[in-house]
Scaffold this motif. Structure first.
Motif, PDB file in Angstrom:
ATOM      1  N   ARG A  74     -17.354 130.463 104.696  1.00  0.00           N
ATOM      2  CA  ARG A  74     -17.026 130.260 106.104  1.00  0.00           C
ATOM      3  C   ARG A  74     -17.910 131.135 106.992  1.00  0.00           C
ATOM      4  NH1 ARG A  74     -11.863 129.810 103.860  1.00  0.00           N
ATOM      5  NH2 ARG A  74     -11.381 132.031 104.161  1.00  0.00           N
ATOM      6  N   ALA A  75     -18.137 132.366 106.557  1.00  0.00           N
ATOM      7  CA  ALA A  75     -19.024 133.243 107.319  1.00  0.00           C
ATOM      8  C   ALA A  75     -20.451 132.702 107.306  1.00  0.00           C
ATOM      9  CB  ALA A  75     -18.979 134.659 106.741  1.00  0.00           C
ATOM     10  N   GLN A  76     -20.894 132.241 106.145  1.00  0.00           N
ATOM     11  CA  GLN A  76     -22.254 131.723 106.036  1.00  0.00           C
ATOM     12  C   GLN A  76     -22.438 130.473 106.882  1.00  0.00           C
ATOM     13  OE1 GLN A  76     -24.823 133.251 104.403  1.00  0.00           O
ATOM     14  NE2 GLN A  76     -26.029 131.727 105.517  1.00  0.00           N
ATOM     15  N   SER A  77     -21.381 129.663 107.006  1.00  0.00           N
ATOM     16  CA  SER A  77     -21.459 128.468 107.834  1.00  0.00           C
ATOM     17  C   SER A  77     -21.740 128.828 109.289  1.00  0.00           C
ATOM     18  CB  SER A  77     -20.149 127.670 107.731  1.00  0.00           C
ATOM     19  OG  SER A  77     -20.183 126.530 108.558  1.00  0.00           O
ATOM     20  N   GLN A  78     -21.083 129.900 109.774  1.00  0.00           N
ATOM     21  CA  GLN A  78     -21.376 130.372 111.132  1.00  0.00           C
ATOM     22  C   GLN A  78     -22.829 130.811 111.259  1.00  0.00           C
ATOM     23  OE1 GLN A  78     -19.105 132.860 113.724  1.00  0.00           O
ATOM     24  NE2 GLN A  78     -17.324 132.832 112.354  1.00  0.00           N
ATOM     25  N   ALA A  79     -23.284 131.565 110.259  1.00  0.00           N
ATOM     26  CA  ALA A  79     -24.661 132.071 110.302  1.00  0.00           C
ATOM     27  C   ALA A  79     -25.662 130.922 110.279  1.00  0.00           C
ATOM     28  CB  ALA A  79     -24.907 133.012 109.124  1.00  0.00           C
ATOM     29  N   ASP A  80     -25.372 129.894 109.511  1.00  0.00           N
ATOM     30  CA  ASP A  80     -26.288 128.757 109.411  1.00  0.00           C
ATOM     31  C   ASP A  80     -26.382 128.000 110.735  1.00  0.00           C
ATOM     32  OD1 ASP A  80     -26.804 129.354 106.771  1.00  0.00           O
ATOM     33  OD2 ASP A  80     -25.385 127.879 105.967  1.00  0.00           O
ATOM     34  N   VAL A 107      -2.675 139.055 116.809  1.00  0.00           N
ATOM     35  CA  VAL A 107      -3.246 139.466 118.090  1.00  0.00           C
ATOM     36  C   VAL A 107      -4.608 140.084 117.793  1.00  0.00           C
ATOM     37  CG1 VAL A 107      -3.040 140.960 120.093  1.00  0.00           C
ATOM     38  CG2 VAL A 107      -0.996 139.878 119.126  1.00  0.00           C
ATOM     39  N   LEU A 108      -5.646 139.558 118.419  1.00  0.00           N
ATOM     40  CA  LEU A 108      -7.009 140.051 118.219  1.00  0.00           C
ATOM     41  C   LEU A 108      -7.569 140.496 119.559  1.00  0.00           C
ATOM     42  CD1 LEU A 108      -8.437 137.210 115.921  1.00  0.00           C
ATOM     43  CD2 LEU A 108      -7.038 139.168 115.276  1.00  0.00           C
ATOM     44  N   ASP A 109      -8.195 141.660 119.568  1.00  0.00           N
ATOM     45  CA  ASP A 109      -8.720 142.161 120.833  1.00  0.00           C
ATOM     46  C   ASP A 109      -9.953 143.024 120.583  1.00  0.00           C
ATOM     47  OD1 ASP A 109      -8.617 142.552 123.702  1.00  0.00           O
ATOM     48  OD2 ASP A 109      -8.006 144.606 123.256  1.00  0.00           O
ATOM     49  N   GLY A 110     -11.043 142.682 121.283  1.00  0.00           N
ATOM     50  CA  GLY A 110     -12.259 143.469 121.168  1.00  0.00           C
ATOM     51  C   GLY A 110     -13.419 142.760 121.841  1.00  0.00           C
ATOM     52  N   PRO A 111     -14.525 143.456 122.008  1.00  0.00           N
ATOM     53  CA  PRO A 111     -15.703 142.861 122.649  1.00  0.00           C
ATOM     54  C   PRO A 111     -16.351 141.804 121.755  1.00  0.00           C
ATOM     55  CG  PRO A 111     -16.237 145.009 121.748  1.00  0.00           C
ATOM     56  CD  PRO A 111     -14.755 144.854 121.606  1.00  0.00           C
ATOM     57  N   CYS A 112     -17.264 141.044 122.343  1.00  0.00           N
ATOM     58  CA  CYS A 112     -17.974 140.003 121.609  1.00  0.00           C
ATOM     59  C   CYS A 112     -19.053 140.651 120.751  1.00  0.00           C
ATOM     60  CB  CYS A 112     -18.590 139.001 122.580  1.00  0.00           C
ATOM     61  SG  CYS A 112     -19.517 137.683 121.757  1.00  0.00           S
ATOM     62  N   VAL A 113     -18.825 140.683 119.447  1.00  0.00           N
ATOM     63  CA  VAL A 113     -19.770 141.274 118.507  1.00  0.00           C
ATOM     64  C   VAL A 113     -20.382 140.156 117.673  1.00  0.00           C
ATOM     65  CG1 VAL A 113     -20.061 142.830 116.541  1.00  0.00           C
ATOM     66  CG2 VAL A 113     -18.521 143.453 118.412  1.00  0.00           C
ATOM     67  N   ARG A 114     -21.713 140.120 117.674  1.00  0.00           N
ATOM     68  CA  ARG A 114     -22.443 139.145 116.873  1.00  0.00           C
ATOM     69  C   ARG A 114     -23.016 139.839 115.645  1.00  0.00           C
ATOM     70  NH1 ARG A 114     -25.727 135.584 121.484  1.00  0.00           N
ATOM     71  NH2 ARG A 114     -23.841 134.564 122.350  1.00  0.00           N
ATOM     72  N   LEU A 115     -22.450 139.516 114.483  1.00  0.00           N
ATOM     73  CA  LEU A 115     -22.814 140.175 113.246  1.00  0.00           C
ATOM     74  C   LEU A 115     -24.017 139.520 112.584  1.00  0.00           C
ATOM     75  CD1 LEU A 115     -19.187 140.406 111.840  1.00  0.00           C
ATOM     76  CD2 LEU A 115     -20.505 142.339 112.725  1.00  0.00           C
ATOM     77  N   ARG A 116     -24.817 140.328 111.914  1.00  0.00           N
ATOM     78  CA  ARG A 116     -25.862 139.796 111.054  1.00  0.00           C
ATOM     79  C   ARG A 116     -25.203 139.091 109.869  1.00  0.00           C
ATOM     80  NH1 ARG A 116     -29.253 140.283 115.084  1.00  0.00           N
ATOM     81  NH2 ARG A 116     -30.018 142.409 115.468  1.00  0.00           N
ATOM     82  N   PRO A 117     -25.888 138.106 109.271  1.00  0.00           N
ATOM     83  CA  PRO A 117     -25.272 137.345 108.174  1.00  0.00           C
ATOM     84  C   PRO A 117     -24.715 138.196 107.045  1.00  0.00           C
ATOM     85  CG  PRO A 117     -27.224 136.213 108.925  1.00  0.00           C
ATOM     86  CD  PRO A 117     -27.187 137.526 109.668  1.00  0.00           C
ATOM     87  N   ARG A 118     -25.488 139.174 106.561  1.00  0.00           N
ATOM     88  CA  ARG A 118     -25.006 139.994 105.444  1.00  0.00           C
ATOM     89  C   ARG A 118     -23.780 140.799 105.846  1.00  0.00           C
ATOM     90  NH1 ARG A 118     -25.244 140.474  99.857  1.00  0.00           N
ATOM     91  NH2 ARG A 118     -24.839 142.633  99.259  1.00  0.00           N
TER      92      ARG A 118
END
Length: 224
Positions: A74-80, A107-118
């Motif tokens: 699922r994470a890799q699908s986002q990265a792709d 409940v989820l709360d935090g800034p928009c973080v864009r992670l590297r694939p790994r």
């Protein structure tokens, strides 16, 4: 482990080896080959560590390994599709899979973080283990239980802090399942992301704090 169990595990290892050979074939872009090789290495570790922690229970072993691979996929699908992995979406998807929809039991709360694939794959696996543990031992095994996840930048944006808190249900305090889950939350996060993890068992359930350097290898903060 009987002969049939050994055969099924050997088949998984053989499939993994064939994929590694395919990645080494000429013609694939080097960046893609590197990313896929990294993913295959992670899957290989999952296969081996899951087998060690679930020895003698092949059906449970297969179910857990499939769930772990699904979290990475699922994470890799986002990265792709995007080239990066949204931290909020990663956590929300994992919790939703285990019946904790955002706004209902999460409940989820935090800034928009864009992670590297790994980094995204490693954190997807970590939150998968937290969610499964909450089902088996924590608040998500109770109808009134819920989970709160907060994340923020610390030290002037130099570090990323994440806090997982289980709430709303009185549970028997039990540690995260010894084995691969503990290894992901402590050793793997530390080795891969230089993260520090603190696990505490409170009256409501597990409290897990993770902090790591906000380096280029981890990701970036996106300001809309």
């Amino acid at each position: 482990m009987d002969a049939n169990d050994a055969t099924r595990i050997a088949e998984l290892e053989a499939d993994n080896l064939r994929l590694r050979r395919l990645l080494d074939a000429r013609g694939a872009p080097e960046e893609l080959r590197h990313r896929l090789r990294s993913t295959v290495g992670m899957l290989r570790a999952i296969i081996r560590r899951s087998a060690e922690s679930r020895a003698g229970d092949i059906e449970s072993y297969i179910a857990h390994i499939e769930d772990r691979m699904d979290a990475i996929a699922r994470a890799q699908s986002q990265a792709d599709s995007r080239g990066w992995i949204d931290l909020h979406d990663l956590i929300a998807e994992e919790l939703f899979r285990y019946g904790a929809g955002e706004g209902e039991r999460a409940v989820l709360d935090g800034p928009c973080v864009r992670l590297r694939p790994r980094a995204g794959q490693i954190l997807a696996l970590a939150f998968h283990e937290l969610a499964v543990n909450a089902i088996e031992h924590g608040v998500l095994g109770h109808a009134e239980g819920r989970v709160r996840v907060d994340w923020s930048l610390q030290d002037g944006g130099q570090r990323l802090g994440l806090l997982w808190q289980e709430q709303g249900a009185r549970v028997q305090a039990e540690p995260v399942r010894s084995g691969f889950g503990t290894e992901v939350l402590t050793r793997m996060l530390r080795y891969e992301l230089k993260a520090e993890t603190d696990l505490a068992f409170e009256r409501d359930g597990l409290r897990c704090s993770i902090t790591m350097p906000m380096s280029d290898a981890v990701g970036t903060v996106h300001v809309p």
